[in-house]
Design a protein around this motif. Structure first.
Motif, PDB file in Angstrom:
ATOM      1  N   ARG A   1       0.851  -1.192   0.000  1.00 41.97           N
ATOM      2  CA  ARG A   1       0.000   0.000   0.000  1.00 41.97           C
ATOM      3  C   ARG A   1       0.889   1.245   0.000  1.00 41.97           C
ATOM      4  O   ARG A   1       1.181   1.820   1.055  1.00 41.97           O
ATOM      5  N   ASN A   2       1.352   1.623  -1.179  1.00 42.10           N
ATOM      6  CA  ASN A   2       2.261   2.757  -1.272  1.00 42.10           C
ATOM      7  C   ASN A   2       2.350   3.234  -2.711  1.00 42.10           C
ATOM      8  O   ASN A   2       1.856   2.577  -3.630  1.00 42.10           O
ATOM      9  N   GLN A   3       3.012   4.357  -2.916  1.00 32.74           N
ATOM     10  CA  GLN A   3       3.076   4.949  -4.246  1.00 32.74           C
ATOM     11  C   GLN A   3       3.979   4.157  -5.187  1.00 32.74           C
ATOM     12  O   GLN A   3       3.787   4.202  -6.402  1.00 32.74           O
ATOM     13  N   LEU A   4       4.944   3.430  -4.662  1.00 32.42           N
ATOM     14  CA  LEU A   4       5.732   2.547  -5.522  1.00 32.42           C
ATOM     15  C   LEU A   4       4.829   1.495  -6.160  1.00 32.42           C
ATOM     16  O   LEU A   4       4.879   1.250  -7.374  1.00 32.42           O
TER      17      LEU A   4
ATOM     18  N   MET B   1       3.776   0.933 -10.110  1.00 32.80           N
ATOM     19  CA  MET B   1       4.021  -0.344 -10.777  1.00 32.80           C
ATOM     20  C   MET B   1       2.730  -0.942 -11.328  1.00 32.80           C
ATOM     21  O   MET B   1       2.736  -1.613 -12.362  1.00 32.80           O
ATOM     22  N   ASP B   2       1.630  -0.690 -10.627  1.00 33.89           N
ATOM     23  CA  ASP B   2       0.337  -1.203 -11.072  1.00 33.89           C
ATOM     24  C   ASP B   2      -0.301  -0.325 -12.151  1.00 33.89           C
ATOM     25  O   ASP B   2      -1.338  -0.705 -12.714  1.00 33.89           O
ATOM     26  N   GLY B   3       0.254   0.851 -12.377  1.00 36.32           N
ATOM     27  CA  GLY B   3      -0.307   1.769 -13.357  1.00 36.32           C
ATOM     28  C   GLY B   3      -1.510   2.543 -12.858  1.00 36.32           C
ATOM     29  O   GLY B   3      -2.258   3.119 -13.666  1.00 36.32           O
ATOM     30  N   THR B   4      -1.694   2.589 -11.524  1.00 36.16           N
ATOM     31  CA  THR B   4      -2.859   3.288 -10.966  1.00 36.16           C
ATOM     32  C   THR B   4      -2.509   4.630 -10.337  1.00 36.16           C
ATOM     33  O   THR B   4      -3.402   5.367  -9.908  1.00 36.16           O
ATOM     34  N   ALA B   5      -1.220   4.964 -10.261  1.00 34.97           N
ATOM     35  CA  ALA B   5      -0.816   6.216  -9.612  1.00 34.97           C
ATOM     36  C   ALA B   5      -1.242   7.419 -10.460  1.00 34.97           C
ATOM     37  O   ALA B   5      -1.148   7.395 -11.690  1.00 34.97           O
TER      38      ALA B   5
END
Length: 296
Positions: A171-174, A178-182
């Motif tokens: 649960r973090n911005q990394l 990586m998931d393409g959801t940021a």
């Protein structure tokens, strides 16, 4: 830091054995505590039992056998969020916990810094008046007040912990990059406080070692920051270009996501440092995200 209570078989029971509670549970299990908690499904309960947690289902229905589930509990953590009709734990099990109160050494309620409301980027501490501006924040304040009233009636040793935005493994911005959801949403003047999940557990453990019933603590790191700044830093760590900036008024957000942007404030953590002696493992999001690179 004061020594941990030396009960022969201390037992932590967590209503809501989720992200934060599990981090505390692992710490206390290593110190000889029996750890128990609730989850919503039997499948999840079986997985927790495989990890050594005494697991019980709670949520859609009350505990099936409250006396058996709660028996022997010395430390109680409350991390189930309130609903529109109030705190579900009090609604279902107020009488059961009242009977337990005389043997409880510590009770912790996990609240949120949302109870302070919007401060236009200004600082708040535990003495700041509580003025939540969102429905979520108002429900949290009502739950805090309900548990304080319960403690006054029963003598339960209640401590309130107002958590900032939680991040940690998975649960973090990394992970979101990586998931393409940021997304890099920019709202001028917006600033949030954050806290790594392991530092939450450290604060709770310190409070258990040095209880002060009636206390409230802000649980956050040393560096409030605009959310887009964290996204950019996470992208730098991954060697990627950050996502494009999106003006807040153009961003498509769920009502819950939009509510997070309703409050802008900087939260002081002085009390956990000065009273509880906590030294944060991750004093800013930079140390936290660097540590998560190996297991985001």
């Amino acid at each position: 830091m004061d020594r941990m209570p030396m009960n022969l078989h201390p037992r932590l029971f967590c209503f809501g054995y989720g992200f934060s509670a599990a981090s505390l549970g692992r710490r206390l299990a290593a110190r000889g505590f029996v750890v128990a908690g609730t989850c919503r499904t039997e499948n999840k309960a079986e997985a927790l039992r495989a990890e050594g947690v005494e697991a019980f289902t709670f949520g859609d229905s009350p505990l099936a056998d409250p006396a058996a589930a709660l028996g022997g509990t010395t430390h109680l953590l409350l991390s189930v969020p309130p609903g529109e009709t109030g705190d579900p734990v009090l609604t279902a099990h107020e009488a059961d916990i009242a009977r337990l109160a005389p043997q409880l050494e510590w009770v912790g309620y996990l609240s949120t810094t949302g109870v302070y409301g919007d401060r236009s980027g200004g600082w708040v501490d535990e003495k700041t008046p509580l003025k939540p501006g969102t429905a979520r924040g108002r429900r949290r304040l009502e739950a805090e007040e309900a548990w304080r009233a319960f403690a006054a009636r029963t003598g339960a040793p209640l401590h309130v912990f107002r958590l900032a935005g939680i991040y940690g493994p998975g649960r973090n911005q990394l992970r979101s990059l990586m998931d393409g959801t940021a997304r890099r949403i920019v709202k001028p003047g917006q600033v949030f406080s954050r806290i790594h999940v392991d530092d939450i557990a450290a604060v709770l453990e310190a409070s258990i070692a040095k209880p002060r019933p009636g206390a409230a603590y802000n649980v956050c790191d040393d560096a409030p920051a605009p959310p887009q700044e964290v996204v950019v830093y996470a992208a730098e760590l991954l060697g990627r270009e950050p996502p494009p900036e999106i003006p807040f008024d153009k961003a498509e957000l769920t009502p819950m996501a939009r509510s997070f942007y309703a409050d802008s404030k900087r939260v002081s953590n002085r009390l956990i440092r000065e009273e509880l002696g906590v030294r944060l493992q991750y004093p800013t999001y930079r140390e936290g995200l660097k540590a998560l690179l190996e297991q985001p």
